[in-house]
Structure formats: C-alpha cells, structure tokens
Design an enzyme around this catalytic site. Structure first.
Site, mmCIF file in Angstrom:
data_model
loop_
_atom_site.group_PDB
_atom_site.id
_atom_site.type_symbol
_atom_site.label_atom_id
_atom_site.label_comp_id
_atom_site.label_asym_id
_atom_site.label_seq_id
_atom_site.Cartn_x
_atom_site.Cartn_y
_atom_site.Cartn_z
ATOM 1 C CE LYS A 228 -8.186 -3.420 4.039
ATOM 2 N NZ LYS A 228 -7.251 -2.588 3.404
ATOM 3 C CG ASP B 7 -3.007 4.073 4.392
ATOM 4 O OD1 ASP B 7 -3.932 3.782 4.967
ATOM 5 O OD2 ASP B 7 -2.795 3.276 3.269
ATOM 6 C CD1 TRP C 16 -1.997 -2.309 2.050
ATOM 7 C CD2 TRP C 16 -2.922 -1.411 0.174
ATOM 8 N NE1 TRP C 16 -2.937 -3.191 1.717
ATOM 9 C CE2 TRP C 16 -3.385 -2.625 0.463
ATOM 10 C CE3 TRP C 16 -3.380 -0.757 -1.088
ATOM 11 C CZ2 TRP C 16 -4.648 -3.295 -0.366
ATOM 12 C CZ3 TRP C 16 -4.347 -1.460 -1.742
ATOM 13 C CH2 TRP C 16 -4.814 -2.409 -1.380
HETATM 14 C C1 LIG Z 1 -6.711 -1.871 2.039
HETATM 15 C C2 LIG Z 1 -5.791 -0.736 2.236
HETATM 16 C C3 LIG Z 1 -5.697 0.233 1.341
HETATM 17 C C4 LIG Z 1 -6.679 0.332 0.171
HETATM 18 O O1 LIG Z 1 -7.783 0.891 0.621
HETATM 19 P P1 LIG Z 1 -9.217 1.063 -0.644
HETATM 20 O O2 LIG Z 1 -9.891 1.643 0.385
HETATM 21 O O3 LIG Z 1 -9.311 -0.239 -1.140
HETATM 22 O O4 LIG Z 1 -8.548 1.957 -1.366
HETATM 23 C C5 LIG Z 1 -4.611 1.089 1.601
HETATM 24 N N1 LIG Z 1 -3.769 1.134 2.612
HETATM 25 C C6 LIG Z 1 -3.958 0.294 3.484
HETATM 26 C C7 LIG Z 1 -3.000 -0.011 4.652
HETATM 27 C C8 LIG Z 1 -4.947 -0.903 3.516
HETATM 28 O O5 LIG Z 1 -5.008 -1.993 4.324
#
Ligand SMILES: *Cc1c(COP(=O)(O)O)cnc(C)c1O
Length: 361
Positions: A194, A170, A102
């Site tokens: 998540k 993030d 990511w």
């Molecule tokens: C799943 C995830 C993403 C991507 O998220 P989307 O909402 O599908 O764009 C980005 N960063 C992390 C750490 C993730 O676990």
C-alpha cells in the site's frame, strides 16, 4: 522516460520514481557486482547491508531504538499477521476494534485461537466512522485495531488509549504516512504494497521485550516471532527484492524530510479532494460524513448515480487517471493518494472532478 500515469490504485500502489529507478538498476546490476539482486545469496554481505540499512532507517523514521524494537520483513502478507498475532500472544483474551473488512478478518483469525472480544465496532453504519472513547477492559493480552480502513476511507487520527495493555496495530494502508508516537505500540504490521513498497513483504515492528516475555515458543517455527527476532529477520530466505524496494522507499522518506514533511503533504493532498466534497455536496458525496474520521490515504466518495460513477471512472481513465473505482464490496469511487502520489496528480484529479461536475450536473 515515458510519462507516468496518475496512479490512484489502492494496492499494489504507486511508488516514488527514484525507487522504481533504483529497483530497475538493481534488477540488472546490484552493488556493482555484475549480477542482479535477484541472482545472489541472501547471506551475501551486499544483501545483508540492504536489510540492516532498511531496519535502521525504519526505526530512525519512527523515532524508535534498536534496543527496544525489532524490525522484521516477513512473507505471507498482513493476512498472515492476522493469525500470527493471536497465535503468539493470545493466552487469556484479546480485544479488537472492528472498523472494516480487514479488521473483521483479523477478528475471525483470533476467534479460532482464543477468547476474542470486539470492544467497539462501526459496523452499525457500514463502517463509515471511527468509534470514539473506547473503554477497554485493561486486562487483555493485547488490543488490536486497524489505523486506516482502506476500503471504507476512515482513519484513526490519534492512538486509542489502552493503558498498560500491549497495543497491536494493522497499519497496512497508512504506515509511515504521518508523525505518531510509535513507542505506544507493542507491535505494528503493514503489508508493504500500500504505502511502502511492492507486494511480497510485510513490515513488522515489534517490542523485543514483549516477544521475549510473552510470545509462545511452542508453535511452528516460521510462525513464531521469537524465531524472526532472534535471527534478525534472516531465519530463512526472505523476500529479497521487495525488501530492497522497501529499503529504497525508506531512504526516499528520509530524503524528503521525514514524516513531518510527508504528513503535511498528505494533509494538503487530501484537503484538495475533501474540499470539493464540502463545496459540492449535492454532486460529490463523501462516504465518511465525520470530517475528523476521513482518511488521508484513501478518499472515498459517491456521485449522484451509478451511471455517473461509471462515466466518471471511464473519462478519468482516458486522462490517464487509474484506480478510481471503489472496492467491489462498497462500490462508488476511491482515490488512494499514498505518500508517493504526487501533489500534481491530486491537483489533476481535482480539476477533472470540477470539470466533470460542470458538464454533468
Ligand atoms: C490490504 C490490507 C490488508 C491485507 O494485506 P495482505 O498483504 O494482502 O494480506 C490488511 N489490512 C489492511 C488495512 C489492508 O489495507
């Protein structure tokens, strides 16, 4: 009510039962209106109350003030934030820490938009550790890192020291899983699916002053943080149902006792699994060797062979334990044990692991 399975999916992932129940009810009759939340205006006073409560609860849980921070509910997933952050804030250079897939994707987007420096990376060891004592230049527009690496099972246990440079994180897979000094961050984003709610909404918590002073105004309207901050996240039709569910999850976090209690429980759950790896390293191998780098959310491990991993996952499924297959890019096994994953599910998994080992060693 039908029995709930043991849900270890990485995302979309498990939600608290009271949240599911509230979603079920609101999908039929919302706020006693005789209409579903899916059927009414996002400008109605009933829905407005949902958004305002969710924003206030998010700030309360994080210990932040509404004078300093805005809470936004945006579309496009965390992946859109990969682009939106540099689009709005990258003028000279940005610094990134690369700790996984990511983070790599976030870096790729930033590179398209300006000078992007990867100050530290754990790519040299297939992302199985967290870089330490990172020295940043001190003059970047911002520093970006990924607090929890969903695929590789590593997690920053503290906050990197960046001085006065705005810090962007993030937190998609460990948002609101523990106590942190959230005031150290200028912008935090998290795809809800998540640890916070269903797919379809991204939570963004951003320092208002940073947006006011530094965010660009000459980019398309929907991609400007300024638009969403000034309209309090209601510039256009927001993802109403996902926001409702995130709001209920925030209420659930508060009712459980807040982040202190949630963190304690998460540490206890993770220890149930990591202790097995440490006691039986000849059978279950933690893919993250350094204990302090191991994620409390995504527990990644290997068995002695791929055949045994396949058998392990199949037998687990027969016991209603789902989502244990590792990410397709790394293989192995992964148990995602987010906030909503009950202790009982992790205990059941731990018992099954011991039994499987005894039968297959
Ligand atoms: C799943 C995830 C993403 C991507 O998220 P989307 O909402 O599908 O764009 C980005 N960063 C992390 C750490 C993730 O676990």
């Amino acid at each position: 009510m039908a029995t709930r399975a043991h849900n270890f999916f990485a995302g979309p992932a498990i939600l608290p039962v009271p949240v599911i129940e509230a979603a079920k009810e609101a999908a039929y009759d919302f706020a006693g209106l005789g209409m579903s939340i899916l059927e009414i205006s996002h400008r109605s006073k009933e829905f407005d109350a949902v958004v305002q409560k969710a924003q206030a609860d998010a700030l309360e849980i994080m210990g932040l003030s509404a004078d300093d921070y805005a809470v936004l509910f945006l579309g496009g997933g965390a992946s859109t934030q990969f682009a939106m952050v540099p689009m709005n804030f990258l003028r000279g250079k940005a610094e990134y820490v690369n700790t996984g897939e990511w983070a790599t994707k976030a870096i790729k987007e930033a590179k398209m938009l300006g000078e992007t420096i990867v100050t530290a990376s754990s790519e040299d060891a297939n992302f199985n550790y967290i870089p330490k004592n990172i020295v940043f230049s001190g003059d970047a527009d911002y520093v970006h890192y990924t607090s929890n690496n969903t695929i590789y099972g590593t997690e920053f246990k503290g906050t990197p020291e960046v001085g006065n440079v705005p810090l962007v994180c993030d937190m998609s897979s460990d948002m609101l899983s523990r106590e942190l000094d959230y005031s150290k961050y200028s912008l935090i984003y998290a795809g809800a699916q998540k640890n916070l709610g269903p797919a379809g909404v991204t939570l963004v918590v951003v320092k208002k002053a940073w947006v006011e002073e530094k965010a660009k105004g000459d980019i398309p309207t929907m991609l400007r943080y300024k638009t969403h901050v000034s309209k309090e996240s209601m510039f256009n039709t927001p993802p109403v149902f996902p926001i409702f569910v995130v709001g209920k999850t925030l209420e659930w976090i508060k009712s459980e006792g807040g982040l202190g209690v949630i963190q304690q429980r998460n540490e206890m759950k993770a220890a149930l699994l990591y202790d097995i790896f440490d006691a039986h390293a000849d059978f279950f191998t933690a893919t993250v060797p350094n204990k302090e780098d191991r994620s409390l959310m995504n527990v990644t491990f290997r068995l002695p062979s791929e055949d045994l991993e396949t058998k392990f996952i199949a037998e687990a499924k027969a016991l209603k334990m789902f989502g244990l297959k590792g990410h397709r890019s790394v293989g192995g096994c992964r148990a995602s044990i987010y906030n909503a994953c009950p202790v009982e599910s992790v205990e059941a998994l731990a018992r099954f692991m011991e039994k499987f080992m005894a039968e297959n060693k």
